[in-house]
Design an enzyme around this catalytic site. Structure first.
Site, PDB file in Angstrom:
ATOM      1  N   THR A  42       7.111 -30.288 -17.985  1.00 16.98           N
ATOM      2  CA  THR A  42       8.573 -30.287 -17.854  1.00 16.98           C
ATOM      3  C   THR A  42       9.148 -28.932 -18.244  1.00 16.98           C
ATOM      4  O   THR A  42      10.054 -28.409 -17.582  1.00 16.98           O
ATOM      5  CB  THR A  42       9.181 -31.377 -18.768  1.00 16.98           C
ATOM      6  N   HIS A  45       8.655 -26.541 -15.489  1.00 19.37           N
ATOM      7  CA  HIS A  45       9.661 -26.753 -14.432  1.00 19.37           C
ATOM      8  C   HIS A  45      10.981 -26.089 -14.817  1.00 19.37           C
ATOM      9  O   HIS A  45      11.662 -25.498 -13.970  1.00 19.37           O
ATOM     10  CB  HIS A  45       9.898 -28.244 -14.192  1.00 19.37           C
ATOM     11  N   CYS A  98      22.616 -51.096 -25.164  1.00 18.40           N
ATOM     12  CA  CYS A  98      22.413 -51.840 -23.921  1.00 18.40           C
ATOM     13  C   CYS A  98      21.539 -53.070 -24.172  1.00 18.40           C
ATOM     14  O   CYS A  98      20.964 -53.242 -25.239  1.00 18.40           O
ATOM     15  CB  CYS A  98      21.788 -50.952 -22.853  1.00 18.40           C
ATOM     16  N   LEU A 265       1.934 -42.814 -13.078  1.00 19.06           N
ATOM     17  CA  LEU A 265       2.688 -41.888 -13.933  1.00 19.06           C
ATOM     18  C   LEU A 265       3.104 -40.637 -13.160  1.00 19.06           C
ATOM     19  O   LEU A 265       4.169 -40.080 -13.380  1.00 19.06           O
ATOM     20  CB  LEU A 265       1.837 -41.497 -15.151  1.00 19.06           C
ATOM     21  N   ILE A 289       5.247 -46.110 -14.622  1.00 18.56           N
ATOM     22  CA  ILE A 289       5.203 -45.850 -16.067  1.00 18.56           C
ATOM     23  C   ILE A 289       6.128 -44.671 -16.362  1.00 18.56           C
ATOM     24  O   ILE A 289       6.074 -43.645 -15.692  1.00 18.56           O
ATOM     25  CB  ILE A 289       3.782 -45.472 -16.539  1.00 18.56           C
TER      26      ILE A 289
HETATM   27 ZN    ZN Z   1      19.982 -48.493 -24.333  1.00 21.83          ZN
END
Ligand code: ZN
Length: 346
Positions: A42, A45, A98, A265, A289
């Site tokens: 990452t 990138h 959430c 993945l 995943i």
């Molecule tokens: Zn949450």
């Protein structure tokens, strides 16, 4: 007070080592003095400023999310952590409000924010980390290993998604996560483990980390032929797709047992085509995943290292953070394992 930090200064390729203010922590956060960090794909990138980075990163910001360090300040009530503790941290910061968060399924929070992606990261002498994301290190595990718990966690989450004892496993993609996944499958009792890539350098590294893995360069050899060579007759029970290659994914589908299970993945490109009927007639299960199961994956990672799993050879380079450009060059060579940046020498 000022500190050194590696930042994405502007909307263009490259990174810069700068002096900036030490973060001021909010209630519920810890200030951590970073000891070691690791470079993720990452981060490459973000360095390269690819389309995903352009859509996601808001410069200027400090990047990086794989680390281990020491708590130097805490704000908020916690009995689990104290100043002086050596910690790593889950890089996904969840909302806590959430339905999934409230039910304890933090890895399924749709409001996840990434450290070093959506908020300032840890390529710095100091970083602010939510207390809820901290993970206390174990003195029996070398501290440096905790700098790679994030990708080791991706490997663990993927490899342990389906039952593994006695199973024949096909892993496509021998990047650091695929290689660590092979070692995990061996540790927990898989039967044959076949790992594919198109880079001999990566397959050689895989052999160093997990000597019993059967490596295959799919530029030269078909997986069907490998099955025959090792006496397999019905196909792989479990597939771990870690290459993001549509070609590899399709060859995996062609080599699964009826009722086989695939954990995915690697990020596929939007135009990957698969033979759907191959999946349907063979009753294949596909499971996406993302990240780690917080904190169950972290518990399992710790337990496996304490019970003899050795993935230390996946670390192939270590640099002082001033030399971060060398570390990124190693990563871009496509031949490296995990690369560590050392912040502890000051
Ligand atoms: Zn949450």
């Amino acid at each position: 007070m000022k500190m050194d930090a590696i930042i994405k200064p502007a909307a263009q390729p490259g990174l810069e080592l700068v002096r900036k203010e030490v973060p001021v922590i909010n209630d519920g956060e810890a200030l951590v003095k970073v000891h070691y960090s690791a470079i993720c794909g990452t981060d490459v990138h973000i360095y390269d400023w690819n389309q995903w980075a352009q859509d996601t990163i808001k410069p200027p910001m400090t990047i990086g999310h794989e680390f281990v360090g020491e708590i130097v300040e805490l704000k908020g009530n916690t009995s689990a952590f104290k100043v002086g503790d050596i910690v790593s941290a889950e890089g996904h910061v969840v909302c806590g409000k959430c339905r999934n968060c409230r039910a304890g399924r933090r890895h399924l929070c749709p409001n996840t924010k990434g450290i070093g992606v959506n908020r300032d990261g840890i390529f710095a002498e100091y970083a602010s980390i939510p207390i809820n994301n901290l993970w206390l290190t174990d003195k029996d595990i070398p501290e440096k290993m905790y700098a790679i718990f994030d990708p080791y966690g991706n490997a663990t989450h993927t490899a342990l998604k389906f039952p593994m004892i006695g199973e024949d496993v096909l892993i496509t993609g021998a990047g650091p996560i695929g290689i660590m996944a092979a070692a995990i499958c061996r540790h927990v009792g898989a039967k044959n483990i076949v790992l594919t890539d198109i880079s001999d350098a990566r397959l050689e590294l895989a052999k160093k980390v997990c000597p019993s893995v059967i490596t295959v360069n799919t530029l030269n050899k078909r997986i069907k032929d490998v099955q025959k060579e090792i006496g397999m007759t019905e196909g792989f029970d479990v597939g771990l797709e870690m290459s993001g290659s549509g070609i590899a994914f399709n060859e995996m589908l062609d080599n699964m047992i009826m009722g086989g299970k695939i954990a995915m993945l690697g990020l596929q490109s939007s135009d990957t085509k698969i033979n759907w009927n191959n999946m349907i007639f063979n009753m294949i299960t596909l499971q996406g995943i993302y990240g780690r199961e917080v904190f169950e994956t972290w518990h399992k990672m710790t337990a496996m290292l304490k019970s003899g799993l050795d993935i230390s050879k996946i670390i192939t380079g270590e640099y002082d953070y001033h030399d971060f450009e060398k570390g990124f060059a190693d990563m871009k060579s496509g031949k490296s394992g995990k690369i560590i940046l050392d912040w502890a020498k000051n």
